[in-house]
Design a protein around this motif. Structure first.
Motif, PDB file in Angstrom:
ATOM      1  N   GLN A 595       7.909   2.072  -1.869  1.00 39.37           N
ATOM      2  CA  GLN A 595       6.921   2.047  -2.256  1.00 39.37           C
ATOM      3  C   GLN A 595       6.298   1.715  -4.117  1.00 39.37           C
ATOM      4  O   GLN A 595       7.802   1.627  -4.814  1.00 39.37           O
ATOM      5  CB  GLN A 595       6.793   3.931  -2.778  1.00 39.37           C
ATOM      6  CG  GLN A 595       6.036   4.685  -3.361  1.00 39.37           C
ATOM      7  CD  GLN A 595       5.465   6.425  -2.950  1.00 39.37           C
ATOM      8  OE1 GLN A 595       7.268   6.680  -2.021  1.00 39.37           O
ATOM      9  NE2 GLN A 595       5.058   7.087  -3.217  1.00 39.37           N
ATOM     10  N   ASP A 622       1.084   8.420  -1.686  1.00 41.81           N
ATOM     11  CA  ASP A 622       1.619   7.604  -2.561  1.00 41.81           C
ATOM     12  C   ASP A 622       0.625   7.398  -4.109  1.00 41.81           C
ATOM     13  O   ASP A 622       1.785   6.158  -5.246  1.00 41.81           O
ATOM     14  CB  ASP A 622       2.132   6.157  -2.449  1.00 41.81           C
ATOM     15  CG  ASP A 622       2.574   6.080  -0.656  1.00 41.81           C
ATOM     16  OD1 ASP A 622       3.200   6.660  -0.720  1.00 41.81           O
ATOM     17  OD2 ASP A 622       2.219   5.171  -0.148  1.00 41.81           O
ATOM     18  N   ARG A 711       2.490   0.026   2.347  1.00 39.99           N
ATOM     19  CA  ARG A 711       3.606  -0.328   1.545  1.00 39.99           C
ATOM     20  C   ARG A 711       4.590  -1.642   0.305  1.00 39.99           C
ATOM     21  O   ARG A 711       4.565  -1.919  -0.714  1.00 39.99           O
ATOM     22  CB  ARG A 711       4.932   0.831   1.772  1.00 39.99           C
ATOM     23  CG  ARG A 711       4.156   2.398   1.367  1.00 39.99           C
ATOM     24  CD  ARG A 711       5.578   3.567   2.136  1.00 39.99           C
ATOM     25  NE  ARG A 711       5.006   4.555   1.481  1.00 39.99           N
ATOM     26  CZ  ARG A 711       5.865   6.149   1.802  1.00 39.99           C
ATOM     27  NH1 ARG A 711       6.959   5.767   2.346  1.00 39.99           N
ATOM     28  NH2 ARG A 711       5.232   6.741   1.694  1.00 39.99           N
TER      29      ARG A 711
END
Length: 832
Positions: A595, A622, A711
């Motif tokens: 992330q 996110d 990600r």
């Protein structure tokens, strides 16, 4: 062509002629020698020499006799001495006595006599009283030299006798040589006569053979299927065989003596033919004669042109140079070639159509599959019951299986198109086999089958190969062995045969399962082949696995074989050329979180609403800021005026596709011109992905998208420093300027500033050559005005242009000039 050709002189005739000349020259030389020797024998030279020696002795005796007479007459004495002295002097100096002086004994006698004379001269030449007083001395000296004088005469006779013998011997030898030469000449003449007789016989036989050859050649020419045309150096036709009559439609008697160009050369090639003939006559340059077969066009009697194959040769004759043309009508062959080319093009088009179809099907299947698997991924984030979670797992498994089938079909297409890429990396083959065995252990246990593996001989754990391709092959082979074996055994054996330059890795997968029918063993690696339909329904399968495995093994430079007996089992053998590899250093760095650690502004350019929603939801979950564009044109326009950290670009879209949009973003020089662009594509073919990178993309993501893949991309590009994004207009600064100048003055100055910028853009965009110093000067001036009004983005762009012009950085200069127009458009919108 003439039937007879002149005979060339053979080496034997030349040799006989040369030998005859040599013998005749030798005879002439020896004859001259004989004549010279005879003349020498016939001369009186030796007689004269002998007489002179005898006279010398006589004169000596006369001298001694005068010494004995009393009273002595001195005048007569002196005269006799002088005569003797003269005789001796002649013997010692005259060339005729050189042979005598060459004899050592005679030379010694002459020196003694010369010594006697030297002693006597002073006495003889003295006055009379002295001579008379020394008569006794003169008598004594004369008596002492007497034997020497006698021996000198005798020695002279011996010397000249030997010389005469030698002369006679020379004459005899010369006569012998002359006789031998005459014998050789007679023998040579005899051989010459024999050879001429034989040569006459050969000439007669050759004439008969040439007559037969001429008859056969005329038969061959008349029956040849190829046209044969003979012409002279001026291009006039000499011969025109029946095949030429049939091909060109002319009768031989009608074309003999006529210009060949007007008979068989098409009108549009006639000038070139005449130019080539003239060039050959002038400089000797030959572009067709003797150059083998060439393809040209010919003309029939009715004026039709047709393709011919021509071979042209030349020959020298008594009448001058002639040219022989062999022509073949290749109309049918050319038509067949055209048909083959057309068939090939159709086959290539069909192959391309198949590839395009697979690529399209990949895209069409992967696009909804992206939405399906993406929503499943999002559904995992919601609260699910156990039953829902189970059903969701079934759906995900089905989706992954469908994705695997798509990948298999695309792998076949890549290999068949020669575009299947392989990597060379360090692979732990032992770990790879161990992982596969562990993965298949549960299935083997369900089938009550033992599964084991090991090395046969010294192991080579680390090799250079392609991990993914090798894993796919072994997973397929071991999985099949486990799948088709019940209550049996599956064993995997690895061995390495090491050679100086490389090693051969052998992997054997043996099972005790059902085996393969003999008629199917040779076809087991064909696509979509299923050996036992009933059994396949029980265990599943598409019939693609072994075909793909074979392609992967061949791509790695190896080969795969199978041995099998029905109801006894099968053994698959994979042989790969490998090299030993060093184990890579262990990475002790803890794995980075996928992330991103900072919020990023992301633009998604995608025409499919479901895919946009899935990607946006994953990114926003996110914490990222997401903007959407429905097609490439809209995405390019947003990138020109909005600052983004990352752009996700779909490839197949209406209005403007992703490739064109990416190139437009890069070349237009907007605010986000240098932002990383990630391609979103359902086409997983390597060649297509390489083309995307050449179009300005930074990376490629293959659909269906997953949260981990997104990600990973964000984590890869978050470490880069954000691009310096300047506000288009600094509103606070503009407000202060407006307040300080007043509305009237501000409006007037901004209008003047607008004209100044428009003039600069027009000047920079013209085709005229610009001096870099002028570009730097004018950019600096406008940048100062932009700073006054708070046009920050425009000012910074002009500063970059100024620096690039001063340093001569042409690439940067052109790129930044292209960014001015969209920046000025946004600046006018906010400022004016």
């Amino acid at each position: 062509m003439p039937a007879n050709t002149p005979l060339k002189a053979k080496p034997g005739r030349a040799f006989l002629a040369l030998a005859g000349l040599v013998v005749i020259a030798a005879i002439a030389f020896l004859t001259l020698n004989v004549q010279r020797e005879i003349r020498q024998l016939g001369s009186a030279q030796s007689d004269n020499v002998q007489w002179s020696l005898a006279q010398a002795e006589v004169e000596y005796l006369e001298y001694t006799r005068q010494l004995e007479i009393a009273p002595t007459n001195l005048v007569t004495l002196r005269r006799r001495f002088d005569v003797f002295y003269s005789r001796v002097n002649t013997l010692t100096t005259a060339s005729v006595f050189a042979g005598l002086r060459a004899d050592p004994e005679a030379q010694d006698k002459l020196e003694q006599i010369s010594g006697f004379l030297d002693q006597t001269v002073p006495v003889i030449d003295a006055n009379d009283d002295v001579v008379l007083a020394r008569l006794d001395d003169l008598r004594a000296m004369a008596a002492e030299i007497r034997p020497t004088v006698r021996l000198l005469a005798k020695s002279g006779l011996d010397v000249f006798a030997r010389a005469a013998d030698q002369q006679r011997a020379l004459v005899a030898r010369t006569m012998t040589q002359l006789a031998f030469a005459l014998a050789c000449l007679i023998g040579a003449l005899f051989l010459g006569v024999m050879y001429l007789n034989r040569l006459n016989a050969q000439v007669a036989g050759r004439e008969r053979a040439q007559s037969q050859i001429a008859t056969r050649m005329n038969t061959v020419i008349s029956t040849s299927l190829d046209a044969m045309i003979v012409s002279d150096a001026e291009g006039r036709i000499i011969e025109f065989n029946p095949a030429a009559e049939a091909i060109f439609g002319h009768h031989a008697e009608d074309v003999r003596g006529k210009d060949i160009a007007k008979i068989i050369v098409p009108d549009h090639l006639r000038d070139a033919h005449y130019a080539g003939m003239e060039r050959m006559r002038r400089s000797g340059e030959r572009r067709v004669v003797g150059k083998g077969r060439v393809q040209l066009e010919g003309k029939r009697a009715n004026g039709d042109t047709f393709p011919v194959e021509l071979a042209l040769q030349s020959a020298k004759t008594d009448d001058g140079e002639i040219f022989i043309a062999y022509l073949r009508d290749i109309s049918k062959r050319v038509a067949n070639e055209h048909a083959l080319v057309e068939a090939r093009d159709k086959a290539l088009a069909g192959e391309k159509l198949k590839t395009d179809f697979l690529a399209t099907m990949s895209h069409e299947i992967r696009t909804p599959l992206n939405g399906l698997l993406g929503n499943m991924n999002l559904l995992r984030d919601t609260r699910l019951s156990k039953e829902q979670d189970r059903y969701l797992g079934y759906m995900e498994s089905s989706g992954r299986l469908l994705m695997s089938h798509i990948s298999d079909v695309l792998d076949i297409t890549r290999y068949d198109a020669g575009k299947l890429d392989t990597r060379r990396e360090a692979v732990n083959i032992s770990a790879l086999l161990e992982d596969i065995v562990d993965n298949q252990s549960a299935t083997a246990a369900d089938n009550e089958t033992s599964l084991e593996w090991g090395w046969d001989g010294p192991p080579m754990h680390w090799i250079v190969s392609d991990h993914d391709r090798l894993q796919h092959v072994m997973m397929n082979l071991i999985g099949n062995a486990v799948k088709f074996t019940r209550r049996g055994k599956v064993s995997i054996t690895a061995s390495v045969h090491t050679e100086p330059d490389q090693s051969l890795l052998t992997l054997q997968i043996a099972d005790t399962g059902e085996g393969i029918e003999d008629k199917l063993v040779g076809q087991i690696f064909d696509d979509f082949l299923i050996g036992n339909t009933k059994r396949n329904r029980e265990v599943g399968g598409t019939g693609l696995g072994l075909g793909i495995a074979k392609r992967f093994v061949q791509a790695l430079g190896g080969k795969i074989e199978v041995e099998s007996a029905l109801n006894e089992g099968s053994t698959f053998t994979v042989k790969l050329p490998v090299t030993a590899a060093e184990p890579p250093a262990e990475d002790t760095t803890p794995p980075a979180l996928l992330q991103a650690t900072r919020t990023m502004r992301v633009l998604i350019v995608e025409d499919n609403e479901v895919n946009r929603v899935v990607a946006r939801t994953m990114l926003e979950a996110d914490g990222h800021i997401v903007l959407e564009a429905h097609d490439g044109r809209e995405g390019a326009d947003l990138a020109a005026v909005e600052a983004f950290d990352l752009i996700f670009m779909d490839i197949n879209m209406p209005v403007m596709d992703g490739r064109t949009a990416a190139r437009h973003i890069r070349s237009a020089g907007g605010v986000s011109a240098n932002v990383p662009i990630i391609a979103l594509t359902a086409n997983a073919m390597a060649s297509e992905q390489a083309d995307l990178l050449q179009d300005g993309m930074n990376d490629v993501l293959t659909k269906p998208l997953s949260r981990d893949a997104l990600r990973q991309v964000l984590a890869d590009y978050q470490s880069a420093q954000p691009t310096n994004i300047w506000p288009v207009v600094d509103a606070d600064h503009t407000a202060e300027t407006r307040l300080a100048l007043g509305e009237v003055a501000f409006a007037k100055l901004t209008s003047q500033f607008s004209h100044e910028v428009e003039d600069l853009l027009q000047w920079l965009g013209s085709d005229d050559a610009h001096d870099y110093l002028d570009v730097a000067s004018r950019s600096h001036k406008v940048a100062g005005s932009a700073a006054v009004f708070g046009a920050t983005a425009l000012r910074e762009a002009l500063k970059v242009i100024e620096t690039a012009a001063k340093t001569g950085d042409h690439a940067t200069l052109r790129r930044e000039i292209n960014t001015l127009a969209p920046i000025w458009s946004a600046t006018k919108h906010d400022l004016l």
